[in-house]
Design a protein around this motif. Structure first.
Motif, mmCIF file in Angstrom:
data_model
loop_
_atom_site.group_PDB
_atom_site.id
_atom_site.type_symbol
_atom_site.label_atom_id
_atom_site.label_comp_id
_atom_site.label_asym_id
_atom_site.label_seq_id
_atom_site.Cartn_x
_atom_site.Cartn_y
_atom_site.Cartn_z
ATOM 1 N N SER A 400 -22.622 11.306 -22.277
ATOM 2 C CA SER A 400 -21.325 11.961 -22.494
ATOM 3 C C SER A 400 -21.149 13.116 -21.520
ATOM 4 N N PRO A 401 -19.886 13.455 -21.180
ATOM 5 C CA PRO A 401 -19.625 14.514 -20.198
ATOM 6 C C PRO A 401 -19.814 15.908 -20.795
ATOM 7 N N ASN A 402 -20.284 16.868 -19.958
ATOM 8 C CA ASN A 402 -20.360 18.263 -20.404
ATOM 9 C C ASN A 402 -19.047 18.976 -20.089
ATOM 10 N N LYS A 403 -18.985 20.281 -20.358
ATOM 11 C CA LYS A 403 -17.711 21.001 -20.189
ATOM 12 C C LYS A 403 -17.195 20.986 -18.750
ATOM 13 N N PRO A 404 -18.027 21.318 -17.739
ATOM 14 C CA PRO A 404 -17.506 21.245 -16.367
ATOM 15 C C PRO A 404 -17.023 19.844 -15.992
ATOM 16 N N LYS A 405 -17.724 18.819 -16.466
ATOM 17 C CA LYS A 405 -17.305 17.446 -16.152
ATOM 18 C C LYS A 405 -15.987 17.102 -16.859
ATOM 19 N N ILE A 406 -15.818 17.591 -18.096
ATOM 20 C CA ILE A 406 -14.561 17.373 -18.813
ATOM 21 C C ILE A 406 -13.403 17.968 -18.012
ATOM 22 N N LYS A 407 -13.597 19.187 -17.490
ATOM 23 C CA LYS A 407 -12.528 19.832 -16.727
ATOM 24 C C LYS A 407 -12.251 19.045 -15.436
ATOM 25 N N GLU A 408 -13.302 18.569 -14.786
ATOM 26 C CA GLU A 408 -13.123 17.751 -13.585
ATOM 27 C C GLU A 408 -12.346 16.479 -13.905
ATOM 28 N N LEU A 409 -12.648 15.862 -15.046
ATOM 29 C CA LEU A 409 -11.932 14.653 -15.451
ATOM 30 C C LEU A 409 -10.453 14.944 -15.685
ATOM 31 N N GLU A 410 -10.159 16.080 -16.316
ATOM 32 C CA GLU A 410 -8.758 16.475 -16.497
ATOM 33 C C GLU A 410 -8.063 16.598 -15.138
ATOM 34 N N GLU A 411 -8.757 17.202 -14.163
ATOM 35 C CA GLU A 411 -8.171 17.379 -12.832
ATOM 36 C C GLU A 411 -7.945 16.035 -12.148
ATOM 37 N N ILE A 412 -8.877 15.093 -12.342
ATOM 38 C CA ILE A 412 -8.693 13.742 -11.779
ATOM 39 C C ILE A 412 -7.450 13.104 -12.397
ATOM 40 N N GLY A 470 -11.791 28.550 -12.753
ATOM 41 C CA GLY A 470 -10.552 28.053 -12.170
ATOM 42 C C GLY A 470 -9.790 29.183 -11.517
ATOM 43 N N ALA A 471 -8.812 28.829 -10.693
ATOM 44 C CA ALA A 471 -7.994 29.832 -10.016
ATOM 45 C C ALA A 471 -6.670 29.223 -9.606
ATOM 46 N N MET A 472 -5.674 30.077 -9.430
ATOM 47 C CA MET A 472 -4.392 29.617 -8.908
ATOM 48 C C MET A 472 -3.659 30.789 -8.272
ATOM 49 N N LEU A 473 -2.800 30.484 -7.318
ATOM 50 C CA LEU A 473 -1.907 31.483 -6.751
ATOM 51 C C LEU A 473 -0.779 31.708 -7.751
ATOM 52 N N ALA A 474 -0.463 32.971 -8.041
ATOM 53 C CA ALA A 474 0.566 33.283 -9.030
ATOM 54 C C ALA A 474 1.535 34.308 -8.462
ATOM 55 N N SER A 475 2.826 34.042 -8.646
ATOM 56 C CA SER A 475 3.830 35.027 -8.242
ATOM 57 C C SER A 475 4.861 35.285 -9.343
ATOM 58 N N TRP A 476 4.831 34.478 -10.404
ATOM 59 C CA TRP A 476 5.722 34.725 -11.535
ATOM 60 C C TRP A 476 4.985 35.632 -12.515
ATOM 61 N N VAL A 477 4.838 36.895 -12.109
ATOM 62 C CA VAL A 477 4.042 37.877 -12.843
ATOM 63 C C VAL A 477 4.899 39.120 -13.081
ATOM 64 N N SER A 478 4.786 39.697 -14.276
ATOM 65 C CA SER A 478 5.554 40.909 -14.559
ATOM 66 C C SER A 478 4.850 41.730 -15.627
ATOM 67 N N ALA A 492 2.369 26.791 -14.579
ATOM 68 C CA ALA A 492 2.831 25.402 -14.663
ATOM 69 C C ALA A 492 1.873 24.582 -15.524
ATOM 70 N N LYS A 493 2.431 23.639 -16.283
ATOM 71 C CA LYS A 493 1.608 22.845 -17.194
ATOM 72 C C LYS A 493 0.571 21.999 -16.479
ATOM 73 N N ASP A 494 0.831 21.630 -15.219
ATOM 74 C CA ASP A 494 -0.122 20.772 -14.521
ATOM 75 C C ASP A 494 -1.165 21.561 -13.738
ATOM 76 N N ARG A 495 -1.193 22.887 -13.910
ATOM 77 C CA ARG A 495 -2.241 23.682 -13.264
ATOM 78 C C ARG A 495 -3.573 23.469 -13.981
ATOM 79 N N SER A 496 -4.609 23.250 -13.218
ATOM 80 C CA SER A 496 -5.928 23.023 -13.800
ATOM 81 C C SER A 496 -6.404 24.226 -14.608
ATOM 82 N N VAL A 497 -6.076 25.434 -14.140
ATOM 83 C CA VAL A 497 -6.569 26.645 -14.789
ATOM 84 C C VAL A 497 -5.896 26.879 -16.139
ATOM 85 N N GLU A 498 -4.804 26.164 -16.425
ATOM 86 C CA GLU A 498 -4.067 26.384 -17.674
ATOM 87 C C GLU A 498 -4.949 26.193 -18.902
ATOM 88 N N SER A 499 -5.878 25.253 -18.845
ATOM 89 C CA SER A 499 -6.742 24.998 -20.002
ATOM 90 C C SER A 499 -7.688 26.149 -20.287
#
Length: 600
Positions: A400-412, A470-478, A492-499
């Motif tokens: 079975s997959p561990n946590k990092p592998k689960i996140k990689e699978l989500e990204e795939i 995880g990381a993402m560029l963000a500009s909608w910040v206030s 955005a909902k499809d950002r990997s870091v959202e989880s």
């Protein structure tokens, strides 16, 4: 609802006992483990497993027996009740069937030989297959004769002493043996996996609807969304019953605003059943490992607004499978390897995909194995020879997959969904007859003039082998509040870091300098491959909450997520700022200028 105080079992901190009515009891097994790797445990609030007991005349009923880790406790519970009531027979009613539950039932049968099982027809098939099949995940193996089994083919009534049970089969792709139970006198629904939430709650029921809504929605998004049509039908059927309490398999009972809650469950499913692009996810799963991989891929696909239809090929007719394949815009197919082979239903489903599938549509294959992976090799060879194009390399996971592998699978899964959307948009552009482009829409042009600080959001969660970053560029910040100091970020909902940005999670906001923003801008705007280390080669430092500070930052803030609000294709996150520092006092903040509000 009262808690039984007379039992010595209450000395165990991993157990809560609730008396629903006379001789009708809930045993709640508590698990405070925050580091579980499964997809739906990402909120890290532990979990509970709810088992129900009924004493009727000389019979003892166990509804929803727990998994193997609680088997010692459940046997102790049964012994305590046997000493008091001297029952002659044990009846186990189960809908949720997996190898760990089978092991618990076997252990009960060792201690109490006069045992009968009640399950649905698909549940009987699963139990028969798993009963003496050795699970490579389990160190011990108990060989026992299959007990007497009563099969519930349609709705079945059981009239017990002052208790009236209605057994309702509710098969789904993920849990084909599904069996919910309605107790008519108390108007309580034992809903099994449906309506569950992973919370280690010692209270019988939630304090109000809002207290658990995010947890139940998270559970829905992780496991229910790929079979939303089935779940909507089940929820609509349940809503016709007179219900005062819903008691699911995991988490506290639901007693407040039940009609509104059921409507939400239906609405969540209907929102997914749109005219959007669709992929079909075909799988079989002997021990649940292959299904876990499929769950993670499906969650990643769903982030892109592409609909996922989950099909357990062991319990789906060939006509249904053909229809789903013909209507899909892409295909995912997964298989375990059992005895060096793929299960027969997968071989049959593979043949259907080869004969009915469109070679112009992308495909992905995945699977788990214990000692070998021949089933995955079979899928790869046959589909490649059949002229299909793979969207990603075959996924092969031992056990079975561990946590990092689960996140990689989500990204795939997210990458797969984006490819489907890109192809769909190309078709739309070809058929465009000259509608006004978003680039010239004055409203969107005006919206684009709203400015935001240019930042890099970084998030880290879990420890050691379970650490995920995880990381993402963000500009909608206030900035959002003074006291306590808080900020809002749109993700955005499809950002990997959202989880990694659930309530209670920490993150760092790296505010970029107008002088030195180009290097981090280049790094964090380029597409990352699934599982790729976003920080490789960087000389990073950490905040007090172990969040990543990147070089070239003008300043950083260490914050904790307090609220999340779903807004169209984004989540708006409110976070309380806990720590921060200025790194470059002689520079100004980089600002993101846009020409249109239609894109970043």
């Amino acid at each position: 609802m009262s808690v039984i105080n007379t039992s010595s079992l209450l000395e165990n901190k991993n157990l809560s006992i609730f008396e629903i009515t006379e001789n009708f009891i809930c045993i709640r097994f508590l698990d405070q483990n925050k580091e579980r790797f499964e997809l739906e445990f990402n909120l890290e609030k532990g979990t509970s497993f709810n088992t129900f007991l009924i004493i009727s005349y000389n019979d003892f009923f166990i509804i929803h027996p727990p998994e193997k880790e609680y088997s010692k406790l459940i046997n102790e519970v049964i012994s305590n009740f046997h000493d008091e009531f001297k029952f002659n027979k044990i009846n186990i009613i189960t809908g949720h069937v997996n190898p760990k539950i089978i092991e618990t039932i076997k252990l009960i049968s060792v201690q109490f030989s006069n045992l009968t099982l009640t399950c649905s027809n698909p549940g009987f098939k699963l139990i028969s297959e798993l009963w003496n099949q050795k699970n490579p995940n389990l160190k011990t193996f108990i060989e026992r004769e299959l007990p007497v089994i009563n099969i519930v083919k349609k709705e079945l009534y059981l009239e017990l002493e002052n208790i009236s049970l209605k057994l309702i089969p509710v098969p789904t792709a993920r849990w084909p043996g599904g069996l919910i139970i309605y107790e008519e006198n108390q108007e309580i629904l034992l809903s099994e996996k449906i309506f569950s939430a992973h919370l280690a709650s010692e209270e019988w029921s939630e304090t109000n609807r809002m207290s658990t809504e995010i947890n139940r929605k998270h559970f829905y998004d992780c496991l229910m969304a790929p079979m939303s049509n089935q779940i909507v039908s089940i929820a609509e059927k349940i809503s016709e019953l007179d219900i005062k309490t819903i008691a699911p398999l995991h988490g506290p009972a639901i007693e407040y605003s039940l009609k509104s809650f059921l409507n939400d469950y239906i609405r969540w499913g209907e929102n997914l059943s749109t005219n959007n692009s669709k992929i079909v996810l075909i799988y079989a799963s002997a021990y649940g490992n292959t299904a876990s991989i499929g769950d993670a891929l499906a969650k990643g696909v769903n982030r892109t607004s592409v609909e996922v239809e989950s099909i357990n090929c062991e319990f789906t007719s060939n006509d249904e499978l053909i229809k789903s394949i013909q209507n899909a815009d892409g295909y995912l197919i997964g298989s375990p390897t059992l005895g060096g082979h793929a299960p027969t239903p997968i071989v049959s489903a593979l043949g259907t995909l080869l004969s009915e599938g469109n070679r112009d549509k992308p495909v992905g294959i995945f699977g788990s194995f214990g000692w070998s992976g021949e089933a995955i090799d079979l899928l790869e060879t046959k589909l490649k020879d059949g002229g299909f194009t793979f969207s990603f390399d075959p996924i092969r996971i031992k056990f079975s997959p561990n946590k990092p592998k689960i996140k990689e699978l989500e990204e795939i899964g997210t990458h797969f969904g984006r490819k489907i959307l890109k192809k769909a948009k190309q078709k739309i552009r070809k058929s465009d007859t000259g509608m006004i482009s978003s680039k010239t829409d004055p409203t969107l042009q005006a919206l684009g003039r709203v400015l935001g600080s240019l930042c890099v959001l970084t998030a880290s969660k879990g420890k050691d082998e379970n650490n995920v970053k995880g990381a993402m560029l963000a500009s909608w910040v206030s900035q959002a509040s003074f006291s306590p100091p808080g900020l809002s970020i749109s993700v955005a909902k499809d950002r990997s870091v959202e989880s990694l940005l659930q309530k209670g999670d920490s993150f760092a906001l790296n505010i970029l300098s107008e002088k030195d923003f180009r290097e981090p801008l280049k790094r964090f705007t380029k597409p990352f491959s699934p599982g790729e280390d976003r920080f490789e080669g960087l000389d990073i430092e950490l905040t007090p909450n172990d969040q990543v500070i990147i070089p070239e930052s003008l300043a950083w803030l260490d914050a904790s997520v307090k609220e999340r609000m779903e807004c169209g294709d984004h989540w708006v996150i409110y976070a309380e700022v806990l720590h921060g520092n200025i790194l470059k006092s002689d520079s100004l903040t980089a600002v993101h200028h846009r020409k249109s509000g239609a894109n970043y």
